[in-house]
Write a protein that holds these residues in place. Structure first.
Motif, PDB file in Angstrom:
ATOM      1  N   GLU A 204      77.994  36.974  51.731  1.00  0.00           N
ATOM      2  CA  GLU A 204      77.608  35.540  51.717  1.00  0.00           C
ATOM      3  C   GLU A 204      76.593  35.287  51.328  1.00  0.00           C
ATOM      4  O   GLU A 204      75.725  35.629  51.432  1.00  0.00           O
ATOM      5  N   VAL A 205      76.117  33.974  50.429  1.00  0.00           N
ATOM      6  CA  VAL A 205      74.777  33.601  50.550  1.00  0.00           C
ATOM      7  C   VAL A 205      74.365  32.263  51.492  1.00  0.00           C
ATOM      8  O   VAL A 205      73.573  32.296  51.453  1.00  0.00           O
ATOM      9  N   GLU A 206      75.137  31.782  51.639  1.00  0.00           N
ATOM     10  CA  GLU A 206      74.807  30.408  52.461  1.00  0.00           C
ATOM     11  C   GLU A 206      76.501  29.972  53.408  1.00  0.00           C
ATOM     12  O   GLU A 206      77.502  30.019  52.596  1.00  0.00           O
ATOM     13  N   THR A 207      75.925  29.717  54.229  1.00  0.00           N
ATOM     14  CA  THR A 207      77.648  29.144  55.373  1.00  0.00           C
ATOM     15  C   THR A 207      77.413  27.324  55.042  1.00  0.00           C
ATOM     16  O   THR A 207      75.697  26.601  55.454  1.00  0.00           O
ATOM     17  N   ILE A 208      78.570  26.664  54.317  1.00  0.00           N
ATOM     18  CA  ILE A 208      78.950  25.683  54.701  1.00  0.00           C
ATOM     19  C   ILE A 208      78.775  24.786  55.854  1.00  0.00           C
ATOM     20  O   ILE A 208      78.487  23.855  56.369  1.00  0.00           O
ATOM     21  N   MET A 209      79.726  25.328  56.587  1.00  0.00           N
ATOM     22  CA  MET A 209      80.307  24.377  57.826  1.00  0.00           C
ATOM     23  C   MET A 209      80.655  25.957  58.669  1.00  0.00           C
ATOM     24  O   MET A 209      81.691  27.039  57.840  1.00  0.00           O
ATOM     25  N   GLN A 210      80.491  25.862  59.747  1.00  0.00           N
ATOM     26  CA  GLN A 210      81.554  26.419  60.890  1.00  0.00           C
ATOM     27  C   GLN A 210      82.188  26.083  61.491  1.00  0.00           C
ATOM     28  O   GLN A 210      81.779  25.146  61.326  1.00  0.00           O
ATOM     29  N   ILE A 211      83.370  26.352  61.252  1.00  0.00           N
ATOM     30  CA  ILE A 211      85.382  25.693  61.173  1.00  0.00           C
ATOM     31  C   ILE A 211      86.093  25.544  63.156  1.00  0.00           C
ATOM     32  O   ILE A 211      85.624  26.866  63.095  1.00  0.00           O
ATOM     33  N   THR A 212      86.837  25.199  63.250  1.00  0.00           N
ATOM     34  CA  THR A 212      87.142  25.805  64.311  1.00  0.00           C
ATOM     35  C   THR A 212      88.588  24.377  64.089  1.00  0.00           C
ATOM     36  O   THR A 212      88.575  23.726  63.685  1.00  0.00           O
ATOM     37  N   SER A 213      89.977  24.805  65.119  1.00  0.00           N
ATOM     38  CA  SER A 213      91.271  24.291  64.326  1.00  0.00           C
ATOM     39  C   SER A 213      90.694  22.789  65.697  1.00  0.00           C
ATOM     40  O   SER A 213      89.885  22.690  66.441  1.00  0.00           O
ATOM     41  N   ARG A 214      91.167  21.872  65.201  1.00  0.00           N
ATOM     42  CA  ARG A 214      90.818  20.559  65.781  1.00  0.00           C
ATOM     43  C   ARG A 214      93.149  20.001  66.517  1.00  0.00           C
ATOM     44  O   ARG A 214      93.499  20.572  65.502  1.00  0.00           O
ATOM     45  N   LEU A 215      92.974  19.187  67.416  1.00  0.00           N
ATOM     46  CA  LEU A 215      94.719  18.676  67.946  1.00  0.00           C
ATOM     47  C   LEU A 215      94.169  17.207  67.021  1.00  0.00           C
ATOM     48  O   LEU A 215      93.357  16.701  66.818  1.00  0.00           O
ATOM     49  N   VAL A 216      95.425  17.032  65.886  1.00  0.00           N
ATOM     50  CA  VAL A 216      95.085  15.744  64.924  1.00  0.00           C
ATOM     51  C   VAL A 216      96.490  14.719  64.818  1.00  0.00           C
ATOM     52  O   VAL A 216      97.636  15.438  65.674  1.00  0.00           O
ATOM     53  N   VAL A 217      96.456  13.905  64.988  1.00  0.00           N
ATOM     54  CA  VAL A 217      96.861  12.750  65.683  1.00  0.00           C
ATOM     55  C   VAL A 217      97.500  12.093  64.295  1.00  0.00           C
ATOM     56  O   VAL A 217      96.261  11.479  63.332  1.00  0.00           O
ATOM     57  N   ASN A 218      98.719  11.018  63.758  1.00  0.00           N
ATOM     58  CA  ASN A 218      98.467  10.232  63.175  1.00  0.00           C
ATOM     59  C   ASN A 218      98.156   8.636  64.029  1.00  0.00           C
ATOM     60  O   ASN A 218      98.741   8.670  64.591  1.00  0.00           O
ATOM     61  N   ARG A 219      97.168   8.398  62.724  1.00  0.00           N
ATOM     62  CA  ARG A 219      96.932   6.363  64.340  1.00  0.00           C
ATOM     63  C   ARG A 219      97.425   5.342  64.066  1.00  0.00           C
ATOM     64  O   ARG A 219      98.436   5.748  64.934  1.00  0.00           O
ATOM     65  N   THR A 220      98.839   5.231  62.777  1.00  0.00           N
ATOM     66  CA  THR A 220      99.542   4.652  63.269  1.00  0.00           C
ATOM     67  C   THR A 220     101.206   4.987  64.189  1.00  0.00           C
ATOM     68  O   THR A 220     101.427   4.439  64.907  1.00  0.00           O
ATOM     69  N   ALA A 221     100.838   6.349  64.700  1.00  0.00           N
ATOM     70  CA  ALA A 221     102.545   6.834  65.198  1.00  0.00           C
ATOM     71  C   ALA A 221     101.854   7.079  66.905  1.00  0.00           C
ATOM     72  O   ALA A 221     102.299   6.684  67.659  1.00  0.00           O
ATOM     73  N   LEU A 222     100.017   6.744  66.278  1.00  0.00           N
ATOM     74  CA  LEU A 222      99.602   6.570  68.045  1.00  0.00           C
ATOM     75  C   LEU A 222      99.346   5.569  68.630  1.00  0.00           C
ATOM     76  O   LEU A 222      99.701   4.831  69.496  1.00  0.00           O
ATOM     77  N   LYS A 223      99.610   4.077  67.651  1.00  0.00           N
ATOM     78  CA  LYS A 223     100.009   3.135  68.209  1.00  0.00           C
ATOM     79  C   LYS A 223     101.062   2.244  68.903  1.00  0.00           C
ATOM     80  O   LYS A 223     101.694   2.089  69.442  1.00  0.00           O
TER      81      LYS A 223
END
Ligand code: PRP
Length: 245
Positions: A204-223
């Motif tokens: 590795e020469v550079e870290t771009i981003m640390q990541i974890t998993s998210r709960l994602v929801v479709n905005r239309t379905a939420l409505k």
């Protein structure tokens, strides 16, 4: 002699058959998209704490089935490639999903709402170069550099911020081979333990981003299905609370 002609090009139709209806499953069930692989394993206890128990072969990656019922008759889960979770949810095929922050950032779908960081699947997206190529990360020496990655958008943006034009070699796996086979100077890839990089003579020469998993929801379905979806988000939120001793 019959001469085969190329068919005349068909003009693209302004209305495309099969346009997403954002309704998800035709039987009205809610669909939760789960990513195959390492995140699926760490998602299992979280799902259990949220009271969601998929049928047992969901976690058996040798099973060829892709859609599974759960202990909730109104909820099914589908098992897809981690990179495709965002697309299934953004297009409305699934109403919810568990998706890496890397995938969300790569696609940047406006249809996705990410209410919860699930704290699983922790790793990072990094730039890596071959051992011994000490020049590769001296950015000031380059105006353009060839990079192999499955993250073309993240990579282009990252190098553009340094005034470098990234010439992308878009691969879907085995990026580590690209420098040794002359496809690219650098790679941008997911790094967890670092063992894949080490095994292939990269570091590795550079870290771009640390990541974890998210709960994602479709905005239309939420409505359109606010109660059911809010109830599921609440279950995941409760599952993240520390367990009382
Ligand atoms: C990722 C990534 C690396 C590896 C890094 O691949 O692309 O190959 O994990 O992990 P490590 O640092 O622990 O060695 P993944 O296993 O997710 O499969 P993929 O090639 O299908 O993306």
């Amino acid at each position: 002699m019959t001469v085969e002609r190329n068919p005349a090009p068909v003009a693209p139709s302004p209305v495309c058959a099969g346009t997403p209806h954002h309704g998800g499953a035709t039987d009205g069930k809610l669909i939760l998209a789960l990513p195959k692989g390492r995140i699926l394993k760490s998602a299992k206890p979280l799902l259990a704490r949220a009271g969601i128990v998929p049928s047992s072969d969901c976690l058996d990656e040798s099973s060829r089935r892709l859609r599974f019922d759960t202990n909730n008759p109104d909820l099914d889960v589908v098992r897809v490639r981690s990179f495709d979770v965002a697309t299934f949810v953004a297009q409305g095929g699934a109403q919810l999903g568990i998706c890496g922050a890397d995938v969300m950032m790569e696609f940047d779908y406006p249809e996705l709402y990410a209410p919860l960081d699930l704290g699983i699947g922790g790793c990072r997206v990094s730039v890596a170069s071959p051992d011994g190529d000490d020049d590769a990360h001296d950015w000031s020496r380059h105006s353009c550099i060839r990079v192999a990655t499955k993250y073309p958008n993240i990579t282009r943006r990252h190098f553009a911020e340094r005034g470098i034009n990234a010439d992308i070699v878009h691969l879907h796996g085995a990026m580590e081979l690209a420098p040794m086979l002359g496809l690219s100077r650098l790679i941008v890839d997911l790094v967890d333990t670092g063992s894949t990089l080490r095994a292939n003579g990269l570091h590795e020469v550079e870290t771009i981003m640390q990541i974890t998993s998210r709960l994602v929801v479709n905005r239309t379905a939420l409505k359109t299905r606010p109660k059911e979806i809010a109830a599921l988000i609440a279950r995941f939120r409760d599952a993240l609370l520390p367990v009382a001793a």
